[in-house]
Write a protein that holds these residues in place. Structure first.
Motif, PDB file in Angstrom:
ATOM      1  N   GLY A  51       0.767  -1.225   0.000  1.00 33.35           N
ATOM      2  CA  GLY A  51       0.000   0.000   0.000  1.00 33.35           C
ATOM      3  C   GLY A  51       0.798   1.275   0.000  1.00 33.35           C
ATOM      4  N   TRP A  52       2.060   1.216   0.348  1.00 36.96           N
ATOM      5  CA  TRP A  52       2.841   2.436   0.531  1.00 36.96           C
ATOM      6  C   TRP A  52       4.105   2.479  -0.320  1.00 36.96           C
ATOM      7  CZ3 TRP A  52       0.485   5.996   3.513  1.00 36.96           C
ATOM      8  CH2 TRP A  52      -0.506   5.546   4.383  1.00 36.96           C
ATOM      9  N   GLU A  53       4.252   1.583  -1.270  1.00 38.45           N
ATOM     10  CA  GLU A  53       5.507   1.501  -2.012  1.00 38.45           C
ATOM     11  C   GLU A  53       5.853   2.772  -2.783  1.00 38.45           C
ATOM     12  OE1 GLU A  53       2.394  -0.197  -4.791  1.00 38.45           O
ATOM     13  OE2 GLU A  53       2.852  -0.420  -2.701  1.00 38.45           O
ATOM     14  N   ASP A  54       4.862   3.571  -3.152  1.00 37.95           N
ATOM     15  CA  ASP A  54       5.120   4.801  -3.899  1.00 37.95           C
ATOM     16  C   ASP A  54       5.082   6.041  -3.019  1.00 37.95           C
ATOM     17  OD1 ASP A  54       5.342   3.365  -6.271  1.00 37.95           O
ATOM     18  OD2 ASP A  54       3.185   3.477  -6.649  1.00 37.95           O
ATOM     19  N   GLU A  55       5.053   5.865  -1.722  1.00 34.22           N
ATOM     20  CA  GLU A  55       4.897   6.985  -0.794  1.00 34.22           C
ATOM     21  C   GLU A  55       6.041   7.040   0.220  1.00 34.22           C
ATOM     22  OE1 GLU A  55       2.620   9.233  -1.139  1.00 34.22           O
ATOM     23  OE2 GLU A  55       1.424   8.222  -2.656  1.00 34.22           O
ATOM     24  N   ALA A  56       7.276   7.019  -0.269  1.00 32.02           N
ATOM     25  CA  ALA A  56       8.438   6.970   0.629  1.00 32.02           C
ATOM     26  C   ALA A  56       8.484   8.168   1.577  1.00 32.02           C
ATOM     27  CB  ALA A  56       9.719   6.891  -0.182  1.00 32.02           C
ATOM     28  N   GLU A  57       8.218   9.369   1.058  1.00 31.15           N
ATOM     29  CA  GLU A  57       8.277  10.569   1.902  1.00 31.15           C
ATOM     30  C   GLU A  57       7.196  10.534   2.986  1.00 31.15           C
ATOM     31  OE1 GLU A  57       8.072  10.818  -1.499  1.00 31.15           O
ATOM     32  OE2 GLU A  57      10.186  11.263  -1.895  1.00 31.15           O
ATOM     33  N   LEU A  58       5.998  10.100   2.612  1.00 24.80           N
ATOM     34  CA  LEU A  58       4.911  10.008   3.585  1.00 24.80           C
ATOM     35  C   LEU A  58       5.237   8.999   4.676  1.00 24.80           C
ATOM     36  CD1 LEU A  58       2.091  10.799   4.521  1.00 24.80           C
ATOM     37  CD2 LEU A  58       1.168   9.075   2.951  1.00 24.80           C
ATOM     38  N   ASP A  60       8.218   8.144   5.667  1.00 22.53           N
ATOM     39  CA  ASP A  60       9.247   8.767   6.505  1.00 22.53           C
ATOM     40  C   ASP A  60       8.627   9.737   7.506  1.00 22.53           C
ATOM     41  OD1 ASP A  60      11.245   7.372   5.245  1.00 22.53           O
ATOM     42  OD2 ASP A  60      11.849   9.035   3.942  1.00 22.53           O
ATOM     43  N   GLU A  61       7.646  10.535   7.064  1.00 22.57           N
ATOM     44  CA  GLU A  61       6.984  11.479   7.964  1.00 22.57           C
ATOM     45  C   GLU A  61       6.205  10.745   9.060  1.00 22.57           C
ATOM     46  OE1 GLU A  61       4.595  14.497   6.053  1.00 22.57           O
ATOM     47  OE2 GLU A  61       6.009  14.562   4.372  1.00 22.57           O
ATOM     48  N   ILE A  62       5.504   9.711   8.681  1.00 23.46           N
ATOM     49  CA  ILE A  62       4.735   8.934   9.658  1.00 23.46           C
ATOM     50  C   ILE A  62       5.658   8.341  10.713  1.00 23.46           C
ATOM     51  CG2 ILE A  62       3.338   6.839   9.974  1.00 23.46           C
ATOM     52  CD1 ILE A  62       2.097   7.476   7.198  1.00 23.46           C
ATOM     53  N   LEU A  63       6.756   7.727  10.259  1.00 18.95           N
ATOM     54  CA  LEU A  63       7.697   7.123  11.206  1.00 18.95           C
ATOM     55  C   LEU A  63       8.352   8.173  12.095  1.00 18.95           C
ATOM     56  CD1 LEU A  63       9.323   4.375   8.993  1.00 18.95           C
ATOM     57  CD2 LEU A  63       7.679   4.074  10.840  1.00 18.95           C
ATOM     58  N   ALA A  64       8.665   9.336  11.541  1.00 21.78           N
ATOM     59  CA  ALA A  64       9.249  10.413  12.348  1.00 21.78           C
ATOM     60  C   ALA A  64       8.258  10.866  13.415  1.00 21.78           C
ATOM     61  CB  ALA A  64       9.649  11.577  11.453  1.00 21.78           C
ATOM     62  N   ASP A  65       6.977  11.010  13.050  1.00 22.10           N
ATOM     63  CA  ASP A  65       5.944  11.369  14.035  1.00 22.10           C
ATOM     64  C   ASP A  65       5.837  10.321  15.132  1.00 22.10           C
ATOM     65  OD1 ASP A  65       5.292  13.715  12.757  1.00 22.10           O
ATOM     66  OD2 ASP A  65       3.500  12.902  11.767  1.00 22.10           O
ATOM     67  N   ILE A  66       5.865   9.079  14.744  1.00 26.28           N
ATOM     68  CA  ILE A  66       5.778   7.989  15.722  1.00 26.28           C
ATOM     69  C   ILE A  66       6.953   8.049  16.687  1.00 26.28           C
ATOM     70  CG2 ILE A  66       5.956   5.471  15.996  1.00 26.28           C
ATOM     71  CD1 ILE A  66       4.324   5.270  13.345  1.00 26.28           C
ATOM     72  N   MET A  67       8.148   8.244  16.168  1.00 30.08           N
ATOM     73  CA  MET A  67       9.329   8.285  17.025  1.00 30.08           C
ATOM     74  C   MET A  67       9.316   9.513  17.942  1.00 30.08           C
ATOM     75  SD  MET A  67      10.605   5.447  16.397  1.00 30.08           S
ATOM     76  CE  MET A  67      12.082   5.527  17.367  1.00 30.08           C
ATOM     77  N   ARG A  68       8.848  10.671  17.434  1.00 29.05           N
ATOM     78  CA  ARG A  68       8.732  11.855  18.295  1.00 29.05           C
ATOM     79  C   ARG A  68       7.733  11.618  19.409  1.00 29.05           C
ATOM     80  NH1 ARG A  68       9.336  14.680  13.482  1.00 29.05           N
ATOM     81  NH2 ARG A  68       7.104  14.728  13.112  1.00 29.05           N
ATOM     82  N   ASP A  69       6.576  11.056  19.068  1.00 26.55           N
ATOM     83  CA  ASP A  69       5.557  10.772  20.084  1.00 26.55           C
ATOM     84  C   ASP A  69       6.064   9.774  21.110  1.00 26.55           C
ATOM     85  OD1 ASP A  69       3.835  12.495  18.831  1.00 26.55           O
ATOM     86  OD2 ASP A  69       2.617  10.926  17.897  1.00 26.55           O
ATOM     87  N   ARG A  70       6.771   8.778  20.635  1.00 29.14           N
ATOM     88  CA  ARG A  70       7.296   7.757  21.548  1.00 29.14           C
ATOM     89  C   ARG A  70       8.304   8.367  22.515  1.00 29.14           C
ATOM     90  NH1 ARG A  70      10.469   2.182  20.078  1.00 29.14           N
ATOM     91  NH2 ARG A  70      10.380   1.372  22.176  1.00 29.14           N
ATOM     92  N   ALA A  71       9.168   9.240  22.021  1.00 28.29           N
ATOM     93  CA  ALA A  71      10.177   9.866  22.874  1.00 28.29           C
ATOM     94  C   ALA A  71       9.538  10.825  23.871  1.00 28.29           C
ATOM     95  CB  ALA A  71      11.199  10.601  22.008  1.00 28.29           C
ATOM     96  N   ALA A  72       8.453  11.495  23.477  1.00 34.02           N
ATOM     97  CA  ALA A  72       7.835  12.517  24.327  1.00 34.02           C
ATOM     98  C   ALA A  72       6.844  11.950  25.328  1.00 34.02           C
ATOM     99  CB  ALA A  72       7.121  13.550  23.455  1.00 34.02           C
ATOM    100  N   HIS A  73       6.289  10.781  25.059  1.00 31.97           N
ATOM    101  CA  HIS A  73       5.225  10.250  25.912  1.00 31.97           C
ATOM    102  C   HIS A  73       5.801   9.551  27.140  1.00 31.97           C
ATOM    103  CE1 HIS A  73       1.602   8.180  27.171  1.00 31.97           C
ATOM    104  NE2 HIS A  73       0.943   8.995  26.367  1.00 31.97           N
TER     105      HIS A  73
END
Length: 84
Positions: A51-58, A60-73
């Motif tokens: 489902g996401w093979e053509d959406e590399a930038e998206l 990356d953004e999703i994973l960055a958000d997840i990692m920020r939330d994980r670090a902050a929570h």
């Protein structure tokens, strides 16, 4: 083309020979087709590739958000470790 030699259980070989008659192909063609079908089925069943093979930038953004939330929570801290 590369020539290979394989060992196969008698029951599997019987099934393969039956399938060559049913599919009207050689054993070589049957094995090649099975490998092609298996590789396509695996990719289709893997949701990130499927489902996401053509959406590399998206992705990356999703994973960055997840990692920020994980670090902050605060609930994501390991038990028994001080947060101070």
């Amino acid at each position: 083309m590369t020539k290979i030699e394989i060992e196969m259980d008698e029951k599997i070989l019987e099934k393969a020979q039956w399938m060559t008659k049913w599919k009207h192909c050689s054993l070589d063609e049957l094995i090649a087709s099975a490998i092609e079908q298996f590789s396509i089925a695996e990719a289709a069943n893997y949701p990130l590739i499927g489902g996401w093979e053509d959406e590399a930038e998206l992705v990356d953004e999703i994973l960055a958000d997840i990692m920020r939330d994980r670090a902050a929570h605060p609930l994501n801290q390991k038990f028994g470790q001080s947060t101070t």
